[in-house]
Design an enzyme around this catalytic site. Sequence first.
Site, PDB file in Angstrom:
ATOM      1  N   ILE A 230       0.837  -1.208   0.000  1.00 15.61           N
ATOM      2  CA  ILE A 230       0.000   0.000   0.000  1.00 15.61           C
ATOM      3  C   ILE A 230       0.871   1.256   0.000  1.00 15.61           C
ATOM      4  O   ILE A 230       0.711   2.147  -0.826  1.00 15.61           O
ATOM      5  CB  ILE A 230      -0.941   0.026   1.226  1.00 15.61           C
ATOM      6  CG1 ILE A 230      -1.802  -1.245   1.269  1.00 15.61           C
ATOM      7  CG2 ILE A 230      -1.796   1.286   1.215  1.00 15.61           C
ATOM      8  CD1 ILE A 230      -2.750  -1.397   0.103  1.00 15.61           C
ATOM      9  N   HIS A 231       1.794   1.343   0.940  1.00 11.88           N
ATOM     10  CA  HIS A 231       2.578   2.564   1.137  1.00 11.88           C
ATOM     11  C   HIS A 231       3.589   2.831   0.021  1.00 11.88           C
ATOM     12  O   HIS A 231       3.918   3.991  -0.243  1.00 11.88           O
ATOM     13  CB  HIS A 231       3.329   2.501   2.474  1.00 11.88           C
ATOM     14  CG  HIS A 231       2.500   2.885   3.654  1.00 11.88           C
ATOM     15  ND1 HIS A 231       1.545   2.053   4.187  1.00 11.88           N
ATOM     16  CD2 HIS A 231       2.472   4.018   4.396  1.00 11.88           C
ATOM     17  CE1 HIS A 231       0.974   2.658   5.214  1.00 11.88           C
ATOM     18  NE2 HIS A 231       1.519   3.851   5.361  1.00 11.88           N
TER      19      HIS A 231
ATOM     20  N   ASP B   9       5.455  -0.193  10.449  1.00  9.38           N
ATOM     21  CA  ASP B   9       4.712   1.032  10.771  1.00  9.38           C
ATOM     22  C   ASP B   9       3.278   0.663  11.147  1.00  9.38           C
ATOM     23  O   ASP B   9       2.326   1.396  10.851  1.00  9.38           O
ATOM     24  CB  ASP B   9       4.733   2.028   9.613  1.00  9.38           C
ATOM     25  CG  ASP B   9       4.338   3.446  10.037  1.00  9.38           C
ATOM     26  OD1 ASP B   9       4.406   3.738  11.246  1.00  9.38           O
ATOM     27  OD2 ASP B   9       3.937   4.239   9.172  1.00  9.38           O
TER      28      ASP B   9
ATOM     29  N   LEU C  19      -2.841   8.248   4.500  1.00 13.68           N
ATOM     30  CA  LEU C  19      -2.512   6.960   5.097  1.00 13.68           C
ATOM     31  C   LEU C  19      -2.154   7.150   6.563  1.00 13.68           C
ATOM     32  O   LEU C  19      -1.421   8.070   6.930  1.00 13.68           O
ATOM     33  CB  LEU C  19      -1.344   6.304   4.352  1.00 13.68           C
ATOM     34  CG  LEU C  19      -1.649   5.812   2.921  1.00 13.68           C
ATOM     35  CD1 LEU C  19      -0.374   5.301   2.266  1.00 13.68           C
ATOM     36  CD2 LEU C  19      -2.706   4.721   2.940  1.00 13.68           C
ATOM     37  N   GLY C  20      -2.672   6.252   7.401  1.00 14.11           N
ATOM     38  CA  GLY C  20      -2.439   6.334   8.842  1.00 14.11           C
ATOM     39  C   GLY C  20      -1.714   5.129   9.375  1.00 14.11           C
ATOM     40  O   GLY C  20      -2.099   4.557  10.385  1.00 14.11           O
TER      41      GLY C  20
END
EC number: 3.5.1.25
Length: 409
Positions: A271-272, A294, A328-329
């Site tokens: 995703i990141h 993360d 994004l969290g």
Amino acid sequence: MRSGQCAAGAPVLQFTNCRILRGGTLLREDLWVRGGRILDPEKLFFEERRVADEQRDCGGRILAPGFIDVQINGGFGVDFSKATEDVGSGVALVARRLLSHGVTSFCPTLVTSPPEVYHKVLPQIPVKSGGPHGAGVLGVHLEGPFISREKRGAHPEAYLRSFEANAFHDVLATYGPLDNVCIVTLAPELDRSHEVIQALTAQGIRVSLGHSVADLRAAEVAVQSGATFITHLFNAMLPFHHRDPGIVGLLTSDQLPPGHCIFYGMIADGIHTNPAALRIAHRAHPQGLVLVTDAVPALGLGNGRHTLGQQEVEVDGLIAYIAGTKTLGGSIAPMDVCVRHFLQATGCSVESALEAASLHPAQMLGLEKTKGSLDFGADADFVVLDDTLHVQATYISGELVWQAEEAGP
């Protein structure tokens, strides 16, 4: 502390029929363990004239150093940045659950918070050895609040800080005692940041560059001042530009101190970071790549809203967003998933993927003599994997601490 005398009298375990990761290569050798450490069998045979007290057949599986996660914000409903009276129980729960993902050591990470949160939480997260109770705690990673407003990402703007005239005093006033801290992420373009970097490194704390709009020159000066790590490369920093590559340019900079290896974290959750970006970074500087999760408190939970420090994140499938936004969290992928995705995305060797989650983080923290390898004398923290790199068992100090159903040894 295990004394030499105690270790000499301890039983010897021999793990057979396995491929062990040592020196960057998977070797068809046995792994010998005594007193919680990796043993040199030649000394056992020729100096002590002993053999193993117990043999364990590994069924041809891979034995790799235990994974080390240096950036994890929580998981399984636990938020490390939440000030409670019993932070330790939450850390213990996460430590226990991480074992099934091959993680044997980790750095609980606190996101940007008000000073009272740091003052309450940090004393409750001491360095702790791993064991049957869970993965070991290597120290706390403080991500913020001394970061860029423009690149704050999931960090609440209200609690961001800059360095005042007496910069390191300001750091201590914000965090409180640093006894339990091993990494601090900051933005190197902030005024007086280099004074802080030098003060932190003098105390043995690793400084990481991240959540930053620094240009390459500012990043190089920060490394010359003592910074050794980059927090989640590509995320929350200026994008690569051919005339000024920013922090990303550190991977190939010729302005670093001689013999200095810059390490950089990468979130390989699918995703990141685009697979092409993973490949670019790995091919440019493979020896510095450190896989990080993360992970946020929503790790291991389903869709819905969950906390992250002073904010909420909303999980939708495989993605965690700051609630009400498309920012994004953090990630909800555990380390073993990141290892497998990294292997698939980059086409690197199995050995390289495993070292990015073990040897490299240990080297970044200066712990490579005891963690991150299966060299003689190192701690016997290792993970047993099948050929698809799914975790079958986890060992800490030579003791089985987690095992998949119907798996061995």
